[in-house]
Design an enzyme around this catalytic site. Structure first.
Site, PDB file in Angstrom:
ATOM      1  NE  ARG A 154      -3.852   0.639   1.944  1.00  0.00           N
ATOM      2  CZ  ARG A 154      -5.072   0.723   2.491  1.00  0.00           C
ATOM      3  NH1 ARG A 154      -5.264   1.467   3.570  1.00  0.00           N
ATOM      4  NH2 ARG A 154      -6.094   0.067   1.973  1.00  0.00           N
ATOM      5  CG  HIS A 169      -8.478   0.146  -2.738  1.00  0.00           C
ATOM      6  ND1 HIS A 169      -7.714  -0.955  -2.381  1.00  0.00           N
ATOM      7  CD2 HIS A 169      -9.093   0.556  -1.593  1.00  0.00           C
ATOM      8  CE1 HIS A 169      -7.863  -1.184  -1.089  1.00  0.00           C
ATOM      9  NE2 HIS A 169      -8.696  -0.289  -0.585  1.00  0.00           N
ATOM     10  CD  GLN A 195     -13.034  -1.848  -0.422  1.00  0.00           C
ATOM     11  OE1 GLN A 195     -12.251  -1.783   0.531  1.00  0.00           O
ATOM     12  NE2 GLN A 195     -14.253  -2.361  -0.299  1.00  0.00           N
ATOM     13  CG  ASP A 224     -13.502   6.451  -1.130  1.00  0.00           C
ATOM     14  OD1 ASP A 224     -13.525   6.276   0.110  1.00  0.00           O
ATOM     15  OD2 ASP A 224     -12.447   6.421  -1.810  1.00  0.00           O
ATOM     16  CB  CYS A 248     -13.984   1.235   0.166  1.00  0.00           C
ATOM     17  SG  CYS A 248     -13.370   2.925   0.311  1.00  0.00           S
ATOM     18  NE  ARG A 255     -10.396  -5.089   0.756  1.00  0.00           N
ATOM     19  CZ  ARG A 255      -9.616  -4.085   1.190  1.00  0.00           C
ATOM     20  NH1 ARG A 255     -10.145  -3.035   1.776  1.00  0.00           N
ATOM     21  NH2 ARG A 255      -8.300  -4.111   1.013  1.00  0.00           N
TER      22      ARG A 255
END
Ligand code: CP
Ligand code: NVA
Length: 310
Positions: free
Chosen positions: A102, A129, A132, A220, A260, A288
């Site tokens: 990440r 991402h 996700q 988001d 998310c 996830r």
């Protein structure tokens, strides 16, 4: 060597295969069936940004698959002191069987893959991402029984989530409408990709128009990690881009809502809508774990029965 650097690199078949593996892993987990698909394997997890879900789900997922995961925080390793990614890749490839990273720059993830010799998994960059979005697609399929033909709507920032959702939706036969303010559009590479899908993709300014008859409504945060100092200015730009009951009234009657997480209630989503759709949002968070276990098995043990059978 197969990696998960971004969904643009994967075919629709890759995505569906991993979703099928994820469904099976979820079934096995729910029914107490424990199969050690990654026995004896090690995953390094490099974090240059904060995380709750990604860190815990990868670590627990690896444990459940019979392997081990190492948390490598950039400020406690030589990465934070500027050791070149080319060298880090070559060293870690000699100890580990896979790396999840990440970070900020997509180029860093691509460089790890180019210089290392083990599968690399993108656990979020400023660009995308993918882990996700695999969990999101898994959740949509669980609730709706299919992906093909559904309409997704994303309201808000043209950030890593919007980028990956556009690619993931189009590659799995969904149509997607996004609404974002001027200056906050998705990445050009994603817009170029979407051009090939005709009217299955639309980018609008008006959230009320984008959400019409949507089966899935997603948002988001307005300020992603690394943008904290611009939070005030961004909040002003995104005024009117909130998922609230007026917006939900325009979606399909049985629309689901995904986020998310972490969520900023009363900013990008009202508490009322968030709580009305909490079941879906927390199922998404759980997924996830299952989706990432599927990604790890797919990339790190492609000869296993579960990969060959799906
Ligand atoms: N959604 C997500 O990636 O959460 P974390 O930042 O907590 O990992
Ligand atoms: N867009 C958000 C997603 C967090 C999971 C960020 O990058 O901070």
């Amino acid at each position: 060597m197969k990696h998960l650097l971004k969904l643009l690199d994967w075919s629709g078949d890759d995505i569906i295969k991993v979703l099928n593996i994820a469904d099976q892993l979820k079934y096995e987990q729910r029914n107490g069936i424990s199969k050690k698909y990654l026995e004896g394997k090690s995953l390094g997890m490099i974090f240059e940004k904060a995380s709750t879900r990604t860190r815990v789900s990868f670590e627990v997922g690896m444990f459940q698959l019979g392997g081990t995961a190492l948390f490598l925080s950039s400020d406690k390793t030589q990465i934070g002191r500027g050791e070149p990614v080319q060298d880090t890749a070559r060293v870690l490839s000699r100890y580990l069987d896979g790396i999840m990273i990440r970070t900020f720059e997509q180029a860093e993830v691509e460089a790890l893959a180019e210089n290392g010799s083990i599968p690399i998994i993108n656990g979020l960059t400023d660009f995308c991402h993918p882990c996700q979005v695999l969990a999101d697609l898994m959740t949509i399929r669980e609730y709706k029984g299919k992906l093909n033909g559904l309409k997704m709507c994303f309201i808000g920032d043209g950030n890593n989530m919007m980028n990956s959702l556009i690619v993931g939706a189009l590659k799995t036969g969904m149509s997607i409408s996004v609404a974002c303010p001027e200056g906050y559009e998705p990445d050009d590479a994603v817009l170029d990709f979407a051009k090939g899908f005709g009217d299955k993709f639309e980018m609008l300014r008006n959230p009320a128009e984008a959400v019409k008859n949507a089966d899935v409504v997603i948002t988001d945060v307005w300020a992603s990690m690394g943008q904290e100092e611009e939070a005030k200015q961004r909040a002003a730009a995104f005024k009117g881009y909130q998922i609230n009951s007026d917006i939900m009234n325009l979606a399909a009657n049985d629309a689901i809502v995904l986020h998310c997480l972490p969520a900023h209630r009363e900013e990008e989503i009202t508490t009322e809508v968030f709580e009305a759709h909490a079941d879906e949002i927390f199922e998404e968070a759980e997924n996830r774990l299952h989706a990432q276990k599927a990604v790890m098995v797919y990339l790190m043990n492609s000869e296993s029965d579960i990969v060959r059978d799906h």
